[in-house]
Write a protein that holds these residues in place. Sequence first.
Motif, mmCIF file in Angstrom:
data_model
loop_
_atom_site.group_PDB
_atom_site.id
_atom_site.type_symbol
_atom_site.label_atom_id
_atom_site.label_comp_id
_atom_site.label_asym_id
_atom_site.label_seq_id
_atom_site.Cartn_x
_atom_site.Cartn_y
_atom_site.Cartn_z
ATOM 1 N N VAL A 205 0.820 -1.204 0.000
ATOM 2 C CA VAL A 205 0.000 0.000 0.000
ATOM 3 C C VAL A 205 0.863 1.267 0.000
ATOM 4 C CG1 VAL A 205 -0.233 -0.011 2.530
ATOM 5 C CG2 VAL A 205 -1.917 1.188 1.131
ATOM 6 N N ARG A 292 -3.763 5.105 4.926
ATOM 7 C CA ARG A 292 -4.962 4.881 5.737
ATOM 8 C C ARG A 292 -6.226 5.168 4.935
ATOM 9 N NH1 ARG A 292 -3.479 8.199 11.173
ATOM 10 N NH2 ARG A 292 -3.480 9.858 9.620
ATOM 11 N N GLN A 295 -6.924 2.250 2.654
ATOM 12 C CA GLN A 295 -7.512 1.126 3.366
ATOM 13 C C GLN A 295 -8.975 1.384 3.708
ATOM 14 O OE1 GLN A 295 -6.535 -2.116 4.255
ATOM 15 N NE2 GLN A 295 -8.717 -2.082 4.761
ATOM 16 N N HIS A 311 -8.084 -6.595 3.561
ATOM 17 C CA HIS A 311 -7.262 -5.406 3.775
ATOM 18 C C HIS A 311 -6.389 -5.189 2.539
ATOM 19 C CE1 HIS A 311 -8.397 -5.253 8.032
ATOM 20 N NE2 HIS A 311 -8.318 -6.570 8.001
ATOM 21 N N MET A 312 -5.645 -4.099 2.545
ATOM 22 C CA MET A 312 -4.788 -3.808 1.398
ATOM 23 C C MET A 312 -3.791 -4.939 1.152
ATOM 24 S SD MET A 312 -5.665 -1.029 -0.135
ATOM 25 C CE MET A 312 -4.229 -0.930 -1.203
#
Length: 368
Positions: A205, A292, A295, A311-312
Amino acid sequence: MAKRGENIYLRKDGRYEGRYIKGRKSDGRPIFGSIYARRYAEVKCRLTQIKSSLCGERAALKVYGSGAVGDFLEFQLEEHIRPTVKPGTYANYRRNLTHHILPLLGDVPMDRLTSGQIQEAVELWQKRLAASTLRGVFRMLKAMLSAAAERGLLTHNPCQSIRLPKGKTRPPRVLTTHEQKRLEEAVRHSGNCEYLLCLYTGLRVGELCALRWADVDFAERMLRVRHAAQRVHAKRAGRKTALVMATPKSESSQRDIPLPDFLVKMLKALKAESGDCAFVFKSAAGEMRDPRTMQQQLGRICKASGLQGVHMHTLRHSFATRCLEKGIRVEVLSALLGHSSPQITLKYYAHCTPEAKRHGMALLTRSA
């Protein structure tokens, strides 16, 4: 090479430097003072005198040798570790020290630290922390106490005999092929093509957020990973953290990823709409995206699609798993992911997905 002693080090200019804690900042962190001399014995004598004036009768003892464990760990982190690691790594070490190690061991005198005390701390951490977090905290403590033993502040490293609890290693969350199709449809519908890029390149990410158009080579059809977005402690007053562009996780993480045709077409269309922004996926203010935010947005998309626990990093895990299912060699996958060796890749992705199990069973035929 520096002469062994009580926080006395040989500098490159030929002088010895002695360091001591002379106070505390408002947040509790130590303020270090230093003295210098050409002779080791002179620095040692002056350091003992300073310690005596600051701490009374205890100062005649070895600096940190009979002082608190926390003082040495603070010194080791700030003076020796912080200058050699990335801001994000330092932030993680600082968090482990402040929240986990110091509350349990910080006030223990260095010369009275025992394996039993550390074992008790480990058992308390086990009740509060995830297994992976516990191992990270313990590795950090063990390394720092090894440094103390090397400098003669401990007769041995009391962490050597510690028994860590056996934690179950869970396989990473991976999207099934059906789940991936659902997510891809949702992403295309919402126009958030950044998640497609993750699914088909395995970018972390932070690497995704820091991706610039200068890193996209359309002529060679290549993505060049050279930076990563990180949140670090802010130096400006009034702000706890700041978003910065740093180097990727490791040297091997700086890599070139070939792009398939559909990603090249997708990126060209995105570039035509991007204007003058340097970043491929910009924030509302036209700056680098925050991991953030990435996500949180993915969470909303997955919730609307009925996907749980995504999640990422799930996208990166899914990319790796699809590659192995397609028969891509592990050494090639390791290079695409930016791992330092194929062994690391196998460690994380040696699991079997339901699709892989079904394919394997379908290959079996009844013997005549």
